[in-house]
Design an enzyme around this catalytic site. Structure first.
Site, PDB file in Angstrom:
ATOM      1  N   HIS A   1      15.619 -78.093  62.201  1.00  0.00           N
ATOM      2  CA  HIS A   1      17.172 -77.781  61.801  1.00  0.00           C
ATOM      3  C   HIS A   1      17.610 -78.888  61.018  1.00  0.00           C
ATOM      4  O   HIS A   1      18.123 -78.600  59.906  1.00  0.00           O
ATOM      5  CB  HIS A   1      18.097 -77.966  63.262  1.00  0.00           C
ATOM      6  CG  HIS A   1      19.447 -77.815  62.936  1.00  0.00           C
ATOM      7  ND1 HIS A   1      20.175 -76.725  63.532  1.00  0.00           N
ATOM      8  CD2 HIS A   1      20.372 -78.715  62.381  1.00  0.00           C
ATOM      9  CE1 HIS A   1      21.429 -76.938  63.286  1.00  0.00           C
ATOM     10  NE2 HIS A   1      21.675 -77.920  62.563  1.00  0.00           N
ATOM     11  N   GLU A   2      17.094 -80.341  61.254  1.00  0.00           N
ATOM     12  CA  GLU A   2      17.728 -81.211  60.346  1.00  0.00           C
ATOM     13  C   GLU A   2      17.156 -81.165  59.042  1.00  0.00           C
ATOM     14  O   GLU A   2      17.668 -81.414  58.053  1.00  0.00           O
ATOM     15  CB  GLU A   2      17.354 -82.604  61.043  1.00  0.00           C
ATOM     16  CG  GLU A   2      18.097 -82.742  62.361  1.00  0.00           C
ATOM     17  CD  GLU A   2      19.651 -82.580  62.116  1.00  0.00           C
ATOM     18  OE1 GLU A   2      20.315 -83.033  61.167  1.00  0.00           O
ATOM     19  OE2 GLU A   2      20.158 -81.804  63.185  1.00  0.00           O
TER      20      GLU A   2
ATOM     21  N   HIS B   1      18.665 -79.166  56.607  1.00  0.00           N
ATOM     22  CA  HIS B   1      19.942 -79.509  56.026  1.00  0.00           C
ATOM     23  C   HIS B   1      19.592 -80.306  54.577  1.00  0.00           C
ATOM     24  O   HIS B   1      20.356 -80.373  53.657  1.00  0.00           O
ATOM     25  CB  HIS B   1      20.553 -80.550  56.976  1.00  0.00           C
ATOM     26  CG  HIS B   1      21.622 -79.940  57.771  1.00  0.00           C
ATOM     27  ND1 HIS B   1      22.606 -79.204  57.584  1.00  0.00           N
ATOM     28  CD2 HIS B   1      21.293 -79.999  59.463  1.00  0.00           C
ATOM     29  CE1 HIS B   1      23.319 -78.915  58.647  1.00  0.00           C
ATOM     30  NE2 HIS B   1      22.700 -79.329  59.763  1.00  0.00           N
TER      31      HIS B   1
END
Length: 186
Positions: free
Chosen positions: A156-157, A160
Site C-alpha cells: 500500500h505504501e 503511494h
C-alpha cells in the site's frame, strides 16, 4: 508533528506523481521527514494521544501523503499482543519489491487510507508474500521477506510512491469478487 491538517487528500496531484528517489547520506530535511512520518504512526496508535490530537490511526504513511514527492514511507504494524514488538517497524527509503508470491491476499474489511476520507468498499488484491529491498535512515540496506498484513501494508505504501491509490486495485464491476486461491487476512 504531523496532524490531520498536514495529510494531503485525494485529488491533490502529488498523490498521483512518481516520487523522486532519495539521495544518501540523508539531508537534515530528509532525516526530519523520516522522523515525522514515524512519529505520526506512533502517536496515532496510542489511543489517548490519538484522541488528544484528533488523528486517524495509521499503520503506514508515505512522504507524498504529506506533500513531499520522495521515495520514503514509514511503516508500523503492531503485534496483535500489545506487549510484543511490532510485526514490522521502519522507515523504508527507495523501496523495491524484488519478488512476490503468485498467491494473492486481501484484507477482509478492505483497505483505508489517511489521504482518502471516504470509505471505498471492496477487496484490494495484493501479493500475500513479498521480498522487500530498501534503505533505512542510517543508509543500511535491507532485504527481507514479509507476509500477510505487513506485506499488504508495505505494498500500500509503495503504491503511494508510484502514484497509485488502494482503490485503483478494486474491481469496479464486482468489488467483492475473489478467486479461489486468494487468502484473506484479518
Amino acid at each position: 508533528m504531523f496532524l490531520m491538517k498536514d495529510i494531503v487528500r485525494d485529488g491533490d496531484p502529488v498523490l498521483r506523481k512518481e516520487a523522486e528517489k532519495v539521495a544518501f547520506p540523508l539531508s537534515d530535511e530528509d532525516k526530519q521527514l523520516a522522523h515525522d512520518l514515524m512519529e505520526y504512526l506512533e502517536v496515532s496508535q496510542d489511543p489517548e494521544l490519538c484522541e488528544k490530537y484528533q488523528l486517524r490511526a495509521g499503520v503506514g504513511l508515505a512522504a507524498p501523503q504529506v506533500g513531499e514527492s520522495k521515495m520514503m514511507a514509514s511503516v508500523l504494524v503492531p503485534a496483535e499482543d500489545e506487549n510484543s514488538d511490532p510485526l514490522f517497524k521502519d522507515v523504508i527509503i527507495n523501496p523495491v519489491i524484488v519478488s512476490n508470491s503468485v498467491q494473492r491476499g486481501a484484507l477482509t474489511e478492505g483497505e483505508g487510507c489517511l489521504s482518502v476520507d471516504e470509505d471505498i468498499p471492496g477487496y484490494v488484491p495484493r501479493a500475500a508474500r513479498i521480498t522487500l529491498k530498501y534503505t533505512d535512515v542510517d543508509g543500511e540496506e535491507h532485504k527481507l521477506r514479509l507476509k500477510n498484513y505487513p506485506a499488504i501494508v508495505c505494498q500500500h505504501e509503495i503504491d503511494h510512491l508510484h502514484g497509485t491509490l488502494f482503490y485503483d486495485h478494486i474491481d469496479k464491476d464486482n468489488p467483492f469478487s475473489k478467486t479461489e486461491d486468494e487468502i484473506f487476512i484479518y
